[in-house]
Design a protein around this motif. Structure first.
Motif, PDB file in Angstrom:
ATOM      1  N   LEU A 109       0.819  -1.213   0.000  1.00 36.52           N
ATOM      2  CA  LEU A 109       0.000   0.000   0.000  1.00 36.52           C
ATOM      3  C   LEU A 109       0.852   1.261   0.000  1.00 36.52           C
ATOM      4  CD1 LEU A 109      -2.664  -1.058   2.671  1.00 36.52           C
ATOM      5  CD2 LEU A 109      -2.867  -1.200   0.186  1.00 36.52           C
ATOM      6  N   GLN A 110       2.041   1.190  -0.600  1.00 33.14           N
ATOM      7  CA  GLN A 110       2.931   2.337  -0.530  1.00 33.14           C
ATOM      8  C   GLN A 110       2.348   3.566  -1.239  1.00 33.14           C
ATOM      9  OE1 GLN A 110       6.661   1.517  -2.453  1.00 33.14           O
ATOM     10  NE2 GLN A 110       5.736   0.274  -4.055  1.00 33.14           N
ATOM     11  N   GLY A 111       1.588   3.341  -2.332  1.00 33.73           N
ATOM     12  CA  GLY A 111       0.948   4.473  -2.995  1.00 33.73           C
ATOM     13  C   GLY A 111      -0.086   5.132  -2.109  1.00 33.73           C
ATOM     14  N   SER A 112      -0.912   4.311  -1.450  1.00 36.14           N
ATOM     15  CA  SER A 112      -1.944   4.850  -0.556  1.00 36.14           C
ATOM     16  C   SER A 112      -1.310   5.522   0.654  1.00 36.14           C
ATOM     17  CB  SER A 112      -2.877   3.729  -0.095  1.00 36.14           C
ATOM     18  OG  SER A 112      -3.555   3.161  -1.208  1.00 36.14           O
ATOM     19  N   LEU A 113      -0.223   4.930   1.163  1.00 39.52           N
ATOM     20  CA  LEU A 113       0.453   5.536   2.310  1.00 39.52           C
ATOM     21  C   LEU A 113       1.070   6.878   1.935  1.00 39.52           C
ATOM     22  CD1 LEU A 113       2.181   2.402   3.906  1.00 39.52           C
ATOM     23  CD2 LEU A 113       0.161   3.633   4.736  1.00 39.52           C
ATOM     24  N   ALA A 114       1.588   6.971   0.703  1.00 39.92           N
ATOM     25  CA  ALA A 114       2.140   8.251   0.245  1.00 39.92           C
ATOM     26  C   ALA A 114       1.043   9.313   0.168  1.00 39.92           C
ATOM     27  CB  ALA A 114       2.809   8.075  -1.121  1.00 39.92           C
ATOM     28  N   ASN A 115      -0.140   8.910  -0.326  1.00 32.96           N
ATOM     29  CA  ASN A 115      -1.261   9.849  -0.380  1.00 32.96           C
ATOM     30  C   ASN A 115      -1.713  10.239   1.021  1.00 32.96           C
ATOM     31  OD1 ASN A 115      -1.482   9.968  -3.214  1.00 32.96           O
ATOM     32  ND2 ASN A 115      -2.654   8.082  -3.257  1.00 32.96           N
ATOM     33  N   PHE A 116      -1.701   9.261   1.942  1.00 32.09           N
ATOM     34  CA  PHE A 116      -2.098   9.544   3.319  1.00 32.09           C
ATOM     35  C   PHE A 116      -1.125  10.531   3.963  1.00 32.09           C
ATOM     36  CE2 PHE A 116      -1.262   8.498   7.801  1.00 32.09           C
ATOM     37  CZ  PHE A 116      -2.458   8.923   8.340  1.00 32.09           C
ATOM     38  N   ALA A 117       0.183  10.280   3.799  1.00 34.13           N
ATOM     39  CA  ALA A 117       1.185  11.180   4.379  1.00 34.13           C
ATOM     40  C   ALA A 117       1.052  12.590   3.790  1.00 34.13           C
ATOM     41  CB  ALA A 117       2.586  10.628   4.128  1.00 34.13           C
ATOM     42  N   ALA A 118       0.814  12.661   2.485  1.00 30.16           N
ATOM     43  CA  ALA A 118       0.641  13.973   1.854  1.00 30.16           C
ATOM     44  C   ALA A 118      -0.612  14.666   2.375  1.00 30.16           C
ATOM     45  CB  ALA A 118       0.561  13.807   0.337  1.00 30.16           C
ATOM     46  N   GLY A 119      -1.682  13.899   2.590  1.00 27.70           N
ATOM     47  CA  GLY A 119      -2.903  14.487   3.131  1.00 27.70           C
ATOM     48  C   GLY A 119      -2.707  15.028   4.530  1.00 27.70           C
ATOM     49  N   VAL A 120      -1.968  14.289   5.356  1.00 29.83           N
ATOM     50  CA  VAL A 120      -1.686  14.756   6.715  1.00 29.83           C
ATOM     51  C   VAL A 120      -0.881  16.055   6.667  1.00 29.83           C
ATOM     52  CG1 VAL A 120      -0.453  14.224   8.843  1.00 29.83           C
ATOM     53  CG2 VAL A 120      -1.829  12.455   7.732  1.00 29.83           C
ATOM     54  N   LEU A 121       0.125  16.115   5.808  1.00 32.54           N
ATOM     55  CA  LEU A 121       0.952  17.310   5.702  1.00 32.54           C
ATOM     56  C   LEU A 121       0.126  18.512   5.226  1.00 32.54           C
ATOM     57  CD1 LEU A 121       4.228  15.847   4.142  1.00 32.54           C
ATOM     58  CD2 LEU A 121       3.860  16.593   6.495  1.00 32.54           C
ATOM     59  N   MET A 122      -0.771  18.286   4.267  1.00 36.21           N
ATOM     60  CA  MET A 122      -1.585  19.395   3.769  1.00 36.21           C
ATOM     61  C   MET A 122      -2.543  19.905   4.837  1.00 36.21           C
ATOM     62  SD  MET A 122      -2.458  18.696  -0.238  1.00 36.21           S
ATOM     63  CE  MET A 122      -3.470  17.259   0.082  1.00 36.21           C
ATOM     64  N   ILE A 123      -3.102  18.987   5.630  1.00 34.73           N
ATOM     65  CA  ILE A 123      -4.034  19.408   6.673  1.00 34.73           C
ATOM     66  C   ILE A 123      -3.295  20.156   7.785  1.00 34.73           C
ATOM     67  CG2 ILE A 123      -5.581  18.547   8.468  1.00 34.73           C
ATOM     68  CD1 ILE A 123      -6.397  16.342   6.523  1.00 34.73           C
ATOM     69  N   ILE A 124      -2.057  19.728   8.071  1.00 37.99           N
ATOM     70  CA  ILE A 124      -1.290  20.370   9.139  1.00 37.99           C
ATOM     71  C   ILE A 124      -0.758  21.738   8.688  1.00 37.99           C
ATOM     72  CG2 ILE A 124       0.809  20.207  10.532  1.00 37.99           C
ATOM     73  CD1 ILE A 124       0.370  17.198  10.654  1.00 37.99           C
ATOM     74  N   PHE A 125      -0.117  21.787   7.524  1.00 37.49           N
ATOM     75  CA  PHE A 125       0.539  23.027   7.077  1.00 37.49           C
ATOM     76  C   PHE A 125      -0.388  23.935   6.271  1.00 37.49           C
ATOM     77  CE2 PHE A 125       4.092  20.033   7.692  1.00 37.49           C
ATOM     78  CZ  PHE A 125       4.851  20.765   8.584  1.00 37.49           C
ATOM     79  N   ARG A 126      -1.508  23.418   5.776  1.00 36.68           N
ATOM     80  CA  ARG A 126      -2.539  24.202   5.097  1.00 36.68           C
ATOM     81  C   ARG A 126      -1.988  25.108   3.986  1.00 36.68           C
ATOM     82  NH1 ARG A 126      -7.458  24.031   7.436  1.00 36.68           N
ATOM     83  NH2 ARG A 126      -7.621  23.087   9.503  1.00 36.68           N
ATOM     84  N   PRO A 127      -1.426  24.547   2.915  1.00 37.50           N
ATOM     85  CA  PRO A 127      -1.043  25.396   1.781  1.00 37.50           C
ATOM     86  C   PRO A 127      -2.264  25.977   1.070  1.00 37.50           C
ATOM     87  CG  PRO A 127      -0.814  23.072   1.213  1.00 37.50           C
ATOM     88  CD  PRO A 127      -1.116  23.122   2.673  1.00 37.50           C
ATOM     89  N   PHE A 128      -3.417  25.376   1.283  1.00 39.25           N
ATOM     90  CA  PHE A 128      -4.676  25.905   0.785  1.00 39.25           C
ATOM     91  C   PHE A 128      -5.791  25.374   1.670  1.00 39.25           C
ATOM     92  CE2 PHE A 128      -3.443  22.156  -1.684  1.00 39.25           C
ATOM     93  CZ  PHE A 128      -4.504  21.299  -1.432  1.00 39.25           C
ATOM     94  N   LYS A 129      -6.971  25.961   1.531  1.00 35.05           N
ATOM     95  CA  LYS A 129      -8.131  25.555   2.334  1.00 35.05           C
ATOM     96  C   LYS A 129      -9.340  25.418   1.423  1.00 35.05           C
ATOM     97  CE  LYS A 129      -9.413  30.273   3.707  1.00 35.05           C
ATOM     98  NZ  LYS A 129      -8.430  30.924   2.823  1.00 35.05           N
ATOM     99  N   VAL A 130     -10.405  24.894   1.994  1.00 35.01           N
ATOM    100  CA  VAL A 130     -11.638  24.737   1.227  1.00 35.01           C
ATOM    101  C   VAL A 130     -12.127  26.114   0.776  1.00 35.01           C
ATOM    102  CG1 VAL A 130     -14.052  24.001   1.327  1.00 35.01           C
ATOM    103  CG2 VAL A 130     -12.290  22.612   2.414  1.00 35.01           C
TER     104      VAL A 130
END
Length: 281
Positions: A109-130
């Motif tokens: 599941l390395q592809g899914s884990l990469a997407n998960f890690a990227a999602g966590v980083l985006m939610i934490i650092f918020r380069p953009f919002k809804v």
């Protein structure tokens, strides 16, 4: 019937063995149970603490649920291993099996884990919002939702675009909504025989009459290029990000109509073709 001496000896030996087992393992069993009960209570407490901290920081609810569940399972697994170890059960091989299984799952599941890690980083650092209009991963649109594995965008023509989070973080992200204002850049070509000052004045009058155009910084019209077929004038004006496209299209139309009214030519690309005739001698 009266029990025989031999029967009394058997019961006595059995009671002695039970007493020995309780003496040896009783405290271990009690300690293991205590470790499990207290450890489970501590795991729940830490999970609730993590949940409170993430809610105070306005972290996405989906991420809160996932992280809390994952934390509780990891802590509970640690508690169970500690309790088994207290009973004298060798847990080294058990941990090795879990590690091997985790590695296998991670590779699968390395592809899914990469997407998960990227999602966590985006939610934490918020380069953009809804609600932001962004460009990234070869596409652009308004952010509708930021999920654990994907980000959902809405294109200007009302299409839903689902982009893997790893693809977004692996590329440049352009956020058009962060600053609140954008610079409007328009280029208008006029003929070489047309008056530059008159064309500049027409464009400035159109921009000056539009109340949506910001006065600070002040809009300017500059000569940007002496092109092959035209003299290009560049308009630079600052506008609200929400008004950008309306002003873009309206200003383009107004300038074209004003140029036509005032006899200023917008030339087509021109090319001179020279034909040489060779006579056969």
């Amino acid at each position: 019937p009266i029990p025989s001496e031999e029967s009394k000896m058997d019961w006595s030996n059995l009671l002695n063995k039970v007493y020995e087992l309780l003496t040896v393992y009783g405290m271990k069993v009690i300690a293991a149970i205590a470790i499990f009960i207290i450890g489970r209570w501590v795991a729940k407490g830490l999970t609730h603490f993590i949940e409170r901290v993430m809610k105070k920081r306005n972290v996405d609810d989906t991420l809160i649920s996932f992280v809390c569940h994952l934390s509780y399972v990891a802590l509970l697994a640690f508690v169970i291993i500690a309790a088994l170890n207290k009973l004298g059960i060798q847990t080294a091989s058990f941990i090795a099996v879990l590690g091997a299984a985790g590695l296998a799952v991670g590779l699968a599941l390395q592809g899914s884990l990469a997407n998960f890690a990227a999602g966590v980083l985006m939610i934490i650092f918020r380069p953009f919002k809804v609600g932001d209009y962004i460009e990234g991963a070869g596409t652009a649109g308004t952010v509708e939702s930021i999920q654990i594995f994907t980000t959902q965008l809405k294109s200007p023509d009302n299409k839903t675009i689902i982009v893997p989070n790893a693809s977004i973080t692996a590329d440049n992200i352009i956020n058009y909504s962060t600053k609140g204002t954008r610079r409007l850049d328009l280029v208008f070509g006029i003929g070489y025989s047309d008056d530059i000052d008159s064309a500049r004045r027409i464009v400035m009058d159109i921009v000056g009459q539009d109340e949506r155009v910001l006065r600070d910084p002040e809009p300017v019209v500059l000569l940007s290029e002496l092109a092959d077929s035209s003299v290009n004038l560049a308009l630079r004006a600052w506008v609200s990000a929400a008004d950008y496209w309306d002003i873009f299209f309206e200003t383009t139309e107004k300038v074209k109509k004003a140029f036509d009214t005032n006899g200023i030519n917008i030339p087509f690309p021109q090319r001179d073709v020279h034909i040489y005739e060779h006579k056969n001698e």
